[in-house]
Write a protein that holds these residues in place. Sequence first.
Motif, mmCIF file in Angstrom:
data_model
loop_
_atom_site.group_PDB
_atom_site.id
_atom_site.type_symbol
_atom_site.label_atom_id
_atom_site.label_comp_id
_atom_site.label_asym_id
_atom_site.label_seq_id
_atom_site.Cartn_x
_atom_site.Cartn_y
_atom_site.Cartn_z
ATOM 1 N N LYS A 1 48.591 63.767 23.573
ATOM 2 C CA LYS A 1 47.589 64.771 23.959
ATOM 3 C C LYS A 1 48.099 66.205 23.842
ATOM 4 C CE LYS A 1 45.034 61.601 26.959
ATOM 5 N NZ LYS A 1 44.452 61.369 28.305
ATOM 6 N N VAL A 2 49.227 66.402 23.157
ATOM 7 C CA VAL A 2 49.767 67.738 22.910
ATOM 8 C C VAL A 2 49.412 68.126 21.480
ATOM 9 C CG1 VAL A 2 51.826 69.174 22.798
ATOM 10 C CG2 VAL A 2 51.632 67.404 24.562
ATOM 11 N N LEU A 3 48.694 69.227 21.320
ATOM 12 C CA LEU A 3 48.198 69.639 20.012
ATOM 13 C C LEU A 3 49.316 70.117 19.089
ATOM 14 C CD1 LEU A 3 44.985 71.755 20.745
ATOM 15 C CD2 LEU A 3 45.083 69.623 19.440
ATOM 16 N N ALA A 4 49.229 69.721 17.831
ATOM 17 C CA ALA A 4 50.050 70.371 16.805
ATOM 18 C C ALA A 4 49.691 71.850 16.804
ATOM 19 C CB ALA A 4 49.770 69.761 15.445
ATOM 20 N N GLY A 5 50.716 72.690 16.752
ATOM 21 C CA GLY A 5 50.499 74.128 16.838
ATOM 22 C C GLY A 5 50.813 74.707 18.196
ATOM 23 N N SER A 6 51.147 73.829 19.133
ATOM 24 C CA SER A 6 51.399 74.308 20.498
ATOM 25 C C SER A 6 52.827 74.074 20.967
ATOM 26 C CB SER A 6 50.436 73.632 21.484
ATOM 27 O OG SER A 6 50.679 72.237 21.557
ATOM 28 N N ILE A 7 53.690 73.493 20.113
ATOM 29 C CA ILE A 7 55.005 73.090 20.597
ATOM 30 C C ILE A 7 56.165 73.911 20.043
ATOM 31 C CG2 ILE A 7 54.237 70.725 21.032
ATOM 32 C CD1 ILE A 7 55.608 69.850 18.493
ATOM 33 N N GLY A 8 55.917 74.754 19.060
ATOM 34 C CA GLY A 8 56.999 75.544 18.480
ATOM 35 C C GLY A 8 57.257 76.825 19.246
ATOM 36 N N ASP A 9 58.481 77.364 19.110
ATOM 37 C CA ASP A 9 58.706 78.725 19.592
ATOM 38 C C ASP A 9 57.721 79.653 18.886
ATOM 39 O OD1 ASP A 9 61.004 78.236 21.327
ATOM 40 O OD2 ASP A 9 62.070 77.763 19.474
ATOM 41 N N ILE A 10 57.522 79.389 17.602
ATOM 42 C CA ILE A 10 56.440 79.964 16.816
ATOM 43 C C ILE A 10 55.848 78.817 15.999
ATOM 44 C CG2 ILE A 10 55.783 81.651 15.063
ATOM 45 C CD1 ILE A 10 58.281 83.247 15.752
ATOM 46 N N SER A 11 54.524 78.792 15.898
ATOM 47 C CA SER A 11 53.849 77.742 15.133
ATOM 48 C C SER A 11 52.942 78.384 14.092
ATOM 49 C CB SER A 11 53.026 76.843 16.058
ATOM 50 O OG SER A 11 53.838 76.275 17.072
ATOM 51 N N THR A 12 52.680 77.654 13.020
ATOM 52 C CA THR A 12 51.875 78.214 11.926
ATOM 53 C C THR A 12 50.772 77.256 11.505
ATOM 54 O OG1 THR A 12 53.334 77.323 10.198
ATOM 55 C CG2 THR A 12 53.853 79.518 11.064
ATOM 56 N N LEU A 13 49.674 77.840 11.020
ATOM 57 C CA LEU A 13 48.537 77.083 10.499
ATOM 58 C C LEU A 13 48.209 77.572 9.093
ATOM 59 C CD1 LEU A 13 46.122 77.326 13.584
ATOM 60 C CD2 LEU A 13 47.684 75.442 13.057
ATOM 61 N N SER A 14 47.539 76.707 8.336
ATOM 62 C CA SER A 14 47.047 77.080 7.007
ATOM 63 C C SER A 14 45.572 76.722 6.901
ATOM 64 C CB SER A 14 47.825 76.346 5.919
ATOM 65 O OG SER A 14 47.213 76.521 4.654
ATOM 66 N N PHE A 15 44.826 77.584 6.196
ATOM 67 C CA PHE A 15 43.415 77.334 5.916
ATOM 68 C C PHE A 15 43.178 77.295 4.410
ATOM 69 C CE2 PHE A 15 43.654 79.679 9.987
ATOM 70 C CZ PHE A 15 43.235 78.655 10.824
ATOM 71 N N ASN A 16 44.163 76.782 3.686
ATOM 72 C CA ASN A 16 44.039 76.624 2.240
ATOM 73 C C ASN A 16 42.882 75.677 1.913
ATOM 74 O OD1 ASN A 16 44.949 77.012 -0.477
ATOM 75 N ND2 ASN A 16 45.851 74.981 -0.402
ATOM 76 N N ALA A 17 42.399 75.730 0.687
ATOM 77 C CA ALA A 17 41.191 74.990 0.312
ATOM 78 C C ALA A 17 41.295 73.486 0.524
ATOM 79 C CB ALA A 17 40.848 75.279 -1.150
ATOM 80 N N ASN A 18 42.510 72.930 0.511
ATOM 81 C CA ASN A 18 42.645 71.480 0.656
ATOM 82 C C ASN A 18 42.872 71.037 2.096
ATOM 83 O OD1 ASN A 18 45.266 72.249 1.157
ATOM 84 N ND2 ASN A 18 46.191 71.010 -0.451
ATOM 85 N N LYS A 19 42.801 71.964 3.054
ATOM 86 C CA LYS A 19 43.085 71.623 4.437
ATOM 87 C C LYS A 19 41.847 71.091 5.168
ATOM 88 C CE LYS A 19 47.456 72.851 4.412
ATOM 89 N NZ LYS A 19 47.633 73.357 3.055
#
Length: 346
Positions: free
Chosen positions: A160-178
């Motif tokens: 129940k812990v979201l990807a994007g919430s566990i790093g000292d810094i976290s990153t996301l991508s909104f590329n066309a294939n995501k």
Amino acid sequence: MNGWDREYDISMGEYIELFDKSMRKEQESNIEFLEDNLSKMFDRKAVVCNSGTDALFFSLLSLKIGKGDEVLTTNFSWISTASVISMTGATPVFCDIDILSYHMSLDSIKKMYSPKVKAIIYPHLFGNMSDTSKIKEFCQEKNIYFIEDACQSIGSSYNKVLAGSIGDISTLSFNANKVVSGIAGGGAILTDGDTEIFKRLRKHGEGKHLGYNSKMLLFNAEVINYRLNKLSDYIKRRQLAAKYYDEQLSEYVTIQHNPDNLNHNYHKYVVRFQNKEVRDRVKAKIGQIHYSKPISENAMYDAIDHRKDDYIVSKIVSDTILSLPISPYITEKEQDKVINTILLLI
């Protein structure tokens, strides 16, 4: 197959309304509405930028990582996971992966650590997640930063812990294939710390230091925000498609068996075959290869400083893996065609 063309057919009126609203505004006007939405979703501060690659690059720059430093990362991922390290002047250190999860191996991480290591870039590959608690403990023990590359895993969670919430810094991508994409890509940085450095970096440094042109235009932000609000529906549809593949293929190919505490977004649905010859035979008819070689085997690394562990598992996986078509709008008839092709060729 990303399915965005089919979604447009279904939701054309809403997209036209978005376009009309955006075209009546300045395209370089603020896009805080998207950052606010991401902040609520992850309970962290968010800064959007031009791409997931820029998000990773800016993460390293914000930590003052550069020449003389080393950064641990995987030898099996999209190349930008590693290329951003070299872009700072630091040295990438490639670690091997686990044969079941395709994620970085803790044993390899420990083996490749040196006092020069300042951070680790850890990608959740294909939307999958694994238990990172021991890796994070290692980072704390060695006083190195844990940069979470969640570019492929938006909406996924582990315990129940979201990807994007566990790093000292976290990153996301909104590329066309995501799973959530913009019409012109896009990325985001998530942090509990100060965000001013990221806002300056994306806008030429604002004259205070060297920066880059990494802004996101309004219409792109509107499309991402619209799709972000439909994320749970996208994931449910992808999970149904993945379940159908599992049911039909599990006796014939190697599939990933996911624990009950994993909510997988199925950015990619991957299988492995018994050898490269069979994989390539199937690939000639269907699917894509993610990824065809370990990162360190790319020709660019003949001229770029790096270190690498033995990458036996990365090589095995690269030689036998295949991504099958998947999207929220794939039909069972289309999946049956994929399944029957595989059964005919293996």
